[in-house]
Design an enzyme around this catalytic site. Structure first.
Site, mmCIF file in Angstrom:
data_model
loop_
_atom_site.group_PDB
_atom_site.id
_atom_site.type_symbol
_atom_site.label_atom_id
_atom_site.label_comp_id
_atom_site.label_asym_id
_atom_site.label_seq_id
_atom_site.Cartn_x
_atom_site.Cartn_y
_atom_site.Cartn_z
ATOM 1 N N SER A 150 2.493 1.423 5.872
ATOM 2 C CA SER A 150 3.653 0.547 5.732
ATOM 3 C C SER A 150 4.205 0.235 7.104
ATOM 4 O O SER A 150 4.084 1.048 8.033
ATOM 5 C CB SER A 150 4.730 1.236 4.885
ATOM 6 N N TYR A 171 9.737 8.359 2.108
ATOM 7 C CA TYR A 171 8.757 7.277 2.196
ATOM 8 C C TYR A 171 8.419 7.002 3.658
ATOM 9 O O TYR A 171 7.241 6.949 4.046
ATOM 10 C CB TYR A 171 9.326 6.029 1.532
#
Length: 282
Positions: A150, A171
């Site tokens: 990401s 995350y």
């Protein structure tokens, strides 16, 4: 002739979203697919996970291209289940040439319990390692490992309390650690002709961002913000005038990294982020 003709690729999180897009795009280019998904909701996430029916639909779409598919329900947090699922797929399809470690969750929100950090890391970090290492015994010279990271892995600094909450911070931590995993592990795989690379998208138009918890990050002033309310906030993230990238844009990068076009590429961090990272540095 397709760019990955005859290759067999295992993909986690294949029930929908990016995983389904990767499976279909690779099949269009000639690959057979081992499609894995947990097909069960994660209690820490406030949006539904893919269902068994979703996974069957992915299999149908792969078969529509004329390629073979083995679809198996498996949890990336369970190494034994992954090993069994991959072995089943290899047994039916005869080989394994690549793995795309895609499965992930994003339980954002400041109101989440502290355990959201660990639960997110279990899927997004440990789940990726479990996937890669379950596949490695089947991967030989010329094979490819693709980690779906990401932009958060290249963007965020230290975690701190805030609107993303412990799940959002977990995350970012997971994606940052995956950057280092690729960097550190690539030299170990290279002597055997195997390579490992990562793709780092910004927000992708999937169910992971199309939920109220994510909308509230961008519109905390509204009690029940809608997708339309959040679009201006999403758009501010990228340098390009887009709210998010489409799953197929990430899949194009995956196809390249699975294909022999990237046969001498390893340890790469390929951004598909609409300029989110350069925008953050302004």
């Amino acid at each position: 002739m397709g760019r990955v003709d005859g290759k067999v690729v295992v993909i986690t999180g294949a029930g929908r979203g990016q995983g389904r897009s990767h499976a279909v795009r690779l099949a269009e280019e000639g690959a057979d697919i081992i499609a894995l998904d947990v097909c069960r909701d994660n209690e820490i996430a406030e949006y539904p996970m893919a269902s068994a029916e979703d996974l069957r639909e992915t299999a149908r779409l792969v078969e529509k291209t004329g390629r073979r598919v083995v679809a198996v329900q498996a949890d990336v947090r369970d190494p034994a289940a992954l090993e069994s699922a991959i072995a089943e797929g290899v047994g039916q399809l005869g080989r394994l040439d690549a793995v795309v470690a895609n499965a992930g969750i994003s339980p954002v929100g400041g109101e989440r319990p502290l355990r959201a950090f660990a639960d997110t890391v279990d899927v997004n970090l440990t789940g990726v390692l479990n996937t890669v290492h379950a596949a490695l015994p089947h991967l030989g010279d010329g094979s490819s490992v693709v980690v779906i990271g990401s932009a958060a892995g290249l963007l965020f600094g230290h975690g701190q309390p805030g609107p993303m909450g412990p799940g959002g911070t977990g995350y970012a931590f997971s994606k940052q650690t995956l950057v280092q995993y690729v960097n550190w592990f690539a030299p170990f795989l290279a002597p055997s002709g195997r390579r490992i690379n990562a793709v780092h998208p910004a927000n992708v138009d999937t169910d992971m961002i199309r939920n109220e918890a994510m909308y509230k990050i961008f519109r905390p002033d509204l009690e029940h913000p809608t997708f339309e309310d959040a679009v201006p906030g999403f758009t501010q993230v990228q340098a390009m005038p887009i709210p998010f990238v489409d799953p197929v844009d990430v899949s194009h990068a995956v196809v390249y990294l699975v294909s022999d076009e990237s046969r001498y590429v390893t340890g790469l961090h390929l951004k598909v982020d609409g300029g989110a990272l350069v925008n953050a540095g302004k």
